[in-house]
Design a protein around this motif. Structure first.
Motif, mmCIF file in Angstrom:
data_model
loop_
_atom_site.group_PDB
_atom_site.id
_atom_site.type_symbol
_atom_site.label_atom_id
_atom_site.label_comp_id
_atom_site.label_asym_id
_atom_site.label_seq_id
_atom_site.Cartn_x
_atom_site.Cartn_y
_atom_site.Cartn_z
ATOM 1 N N ARG A 46 47.078 -41.491 -26.049
ATOM 2 C CA ARG A 46 46.832 -39.714 -25.826
ATOM 3 C C ARG A 46 45.711 -39.290 -24.996
ATOM 4 O O ARG A 46 45.373 -38.237 -24.658
ATOM 5 N N PHE A 47 44.696 -40.514 -24.752
ATOM 6 C CA PHE A 47 43.637 -40.256 -23.923
ATOM 7 C C PHE A 47 43.816 -40.967 -22.641
ATOM 8 O O PHE A 47 43.646 -42.166 -22.364
ATOM 9 N N PRO A 48 43.930 -40.093 -21.680
ATOM 10 C CA PRO A 48 44.340 -40.885 -20.176
ATOM 11 C C PRO A 48 43.185 -41.663 -19.598
ATOM 12 O O PRO A 48 43.247 -42.471 -18.792
ATOM 13 N N ASP A 49 42.002 -41.330 -20.036
ATOM 14 C CA ASP A 49 40.798 -41.797 -19.153
ATOM 15 C C ASP A 49 40.540 -43.165 -19.464
ATOM 16 O O ASP A 49 40.751 -43.863 -20.624
ATOM 17 N N PRO A 50 40.697 -44.276 -18.160
ATOM 18 C CA PRO A 50 40.495 -45.438 -18.630
ATOM 19 C C PRO A 50 39.163 -46.066 -19.581
ATOM 20 O O PRO A 50 39.128 -47.218 -19.993
ATOM 21 N N ALA A 96 40.847 -37.127 -10.624
ATOM 22 C CA ALA A 96 42.138 -36.859 -10.519
ATOM 23 C C ALA A 96 42.963 -36.847 -11.821
ATOM 24 O O ALA A 96 44.124 -36.716 -12.055
ATOM 25 N N LEU A 97 42.205 -37.432 -13.015
ATOM 26 C CA LEU A 97 42.675 -37.147 -14.313
ATOM 27 C C LEU A 97 43.115 -35.763 -14.620
ATOM 28 O O LEU A 97 43.908 -35.402 -15.737
ATOM 29 N N ALA A 156 44.171 -30.210 -11.670
ATOM 30 C CA ALA A 156 44.123 -28.784 -11.463
ATOM 31 C C ALA A 156 42.541 -28.320 -11.118
ATOM 32 O O ALA A 156 41.997 -27.204 -11.048
ATOM 33 N N SER A 157 41.498 -29.232 -11.351
ATOM 34 C CA SER A 157 40.329 -29.232 -11.488
ATOM 35 C C SER A 157 39.533 -28.629 -10.058
ATOM 36 O O SER A 157 40.001 -29.289 -9.069
ATOM 37 N N ALA A 158 38.806 -27.767 -9.927
ATOM 38 C CA ALA A 158 38.038 -27.199 -8.641
ATOM 39 C C ALA A 158 37.193 -28.579 -8.129
ATOM 40 O O ALA A 158 37.094 -28.660 -6.982
ATOM 41 N N ALA A 159 36.817 -29.609 -9.003
ATOM 42 C CA ALA A 159 36.041 -30.492 -8.629
ATOM 43 C C ALA A 159 36.677 -31.600 -7.760
ATOM 44 O O ALA A 159 36.175 -32.136 -6.676
ATOM 45 N N LEU A 160 37.829 -31.747 -8.365
ATOM 46 C CA LEU A 160 38.902 -32.553 -7.541
ATOM 47 C C LEU A 160 39.292 -31.995 -6.202
ATOM 48 O O LEU A 160 39.158 -32.693 -5.153
#
Length: 454
Positions: free
Chosen positions: A36-40, A434-435, A438-442
């Protein structure tokens, strides 16, 4: 392990634990890679903690025949079979092994249920509800600090169970606890789902408290509501949510004043000022930022550095950030030098406290401020600050500024004409950002990479 699963394979490669049983490593890696947590980074944290739990059980296997069988089944990758051997355990060492097995099986729902049953059996002073609240916050804080997905999910399951059973005066506490779990988890996961759930729960908890009968509790509930609205507004550039946060913090200040409750007044005033400055930047309203600066001046007149060092440093860093926003909106770079000095003063205080996350955010903002100095005058200072932010922060989705600081280093390299270094920094940053598509930082990071490609 399926050969077509590169995420699991990469997780095993990065684990680099040749001493751990391969079948167990493969089973756990598959769990966390698709969890449930996509961050590697979070997946790696969860995998390491589960393997440590299995190693602890294996180390104790010589003391108990059942533990020998449990350890053997775990080593073979049969975690469910090992769990069956521990079902119904009520005495040590099997009871502790059962709690560890819940982690090894990545079963937070079962872990939460087991914890509640243990509390019921112990009949702790203050009741099961109070003890469960204390336990869930213990697990939530541990999970947040370590970036441990399992502990955070156990806290969430405990909060859900309490919310289902809460009655009368317990309901507000249950709503707040569940809201806090969603808020913390929402910072570790992309999107707004958990954050919006937290906002709904905090709003419900605030409505449940009567201002006339419990003014302080009502004010605290409004502060919680303002906090989640601020987080959503800043993270997702949602101006409407920022306006709601200003309203909530203003409600707090209807109860707390500088004379009767100075610290509460200062914290809520500074929080409102931070939101006003961010909204002023978003809408290009210099007057709104100037109002925020005036409020922060008042806060810093009240707070004493030696009495409340963390709050003083936070308010000073907030004022520095507001100065940067004002410079950006007005086009006048004059406030930037003062802002840099204030960031450095605040960091000097925080360096003496256990405040790595706060310092990472401060150094990131310091880097952005130095980067904004005209004519590239602040490139060296910006590079130092972004590097400090990376050293203090951590590479996971919760501290998304880690990747933004890496973007900052990329931007510094780009301005110096070092496209190879810029591309390396920005490519790594993009993989993290990229996780949250929709983020402005990306968007900003991708634009810089396109600039290099052009």
């Amino acid at each position: 392990m399926p050969a077509e699963d590169p995420v699991t394979a990469d997780l095993i490669r990065r684990l680099d634990a040749t001493e751990a049983p391969l079948p167990l490593v493969q089973a756990l890696a598959q769990d966390f890679a698709s969890g449930r947590f996509p961050d590697p980074e979070l997946a790696l944290n969860g995998l390491r903690a589960a393997l440590a739990a299995a190693a602890e059980t294996a180390a104790l296997a010589g003391e108990n025949e059942t533990l020998k069988q449990v350890a053997a089944l775990n080593a073979a990758g049969d975690r469910a079979g090992a769990a069956v051997l521990l079902d119904g355990a009520t005495e040590e060492p099997l009871l502790s092994a059962a709690f560890r097995q819940d982690r090894i099986c990545n079963a937070p729902e079962r872990a939460a249920a087991r914890q509640i049953e243990r509390l019921k059996a112990a009949a702790p002073a203050g009741g099961v509800f109070r003890a469960s609240v204390d336990l869930l916050y213990e697990r939530l804080e541990a999970g947040e600090k370590a970036g441990d997905p399992f502990d955070m999910l156990v806290a969430l399951e405990l909060a859900k169970a309490l919310y289902k059973r809460a009655k009368g005066g317990e309901l507000g506490q249950a709503q707040t606890s569940l809201g806090n779990c969603h808020q913390i988890i929402g910072q570790f996961r992309p999107g707004r789902k958990h954050l919006d759930l937290a906002a709904e729960l905090f709003a419900a908890a605030a409505k449940a408290v009567a201002r006339t009968k419990q003014p302080e509790n009502w004010a605290f509930s409004q502060h919680n509501l303002g906090g989640i609205q601020e987080l959503i507004g800043l993270r997702h550039r949602d101006g409407a949510m920022l306006k709601k946060a200003i309203k909530a913090y203003s409600a707090v200040l209807e109860v707390f004043n500088a004379q009767g409750s100075p610290l509460e007044w200062a914290n809520s005033t500074a929080a409102r000022a931070n939101v006003r400055a961010a909204l002023g930047r978003m809408t290009a309203e210099a007057a709104l930022i100037e109002t925020a600066l005036a409020d922060l001046d008042a806060v810093l007149e009240l707070l004493k550095q030696d009495e409340h060092p963390a709050e003083w440093a936070s308010a000073r860093a907030t004022r520095a950030l507001a100065r940067r926003h004002l410079a950006e909106v007005t086009g006048d770079a004059t406030p930037l030098a003062t802002a840099i000095a204030e960031f450095e003063q605040a960091d000097a205080v925080l360096a003496g406290l256990d405040a790595r996350a706060e310092r990472a955010r401060l150094q990131h903002n310091l880097g952005l401020t130095a980067l904004a100095l005209p004519g590239g005058a602040g490139l060296d200072r910006a590079e130092q600050a972004f590097a400090a932010a990376l050293a203090l922060g951590r590479r996971d989705h919760a501290d998304y500024r880690w990747a933004e600081s890496l973007t900052g280093l990329g931007e510094v390299a780009l301005l110096r004409g070092d496209t190879a270094a810029a591309r390396a920094h920005l490519t790594e940053a993009k993989a993290v950002l990229a996780l949250d598509p929709a983020s402005a930082a990306l968007e900003h990071c991708a634009a810089l990479l396109e600039q290099i490609a052009a």
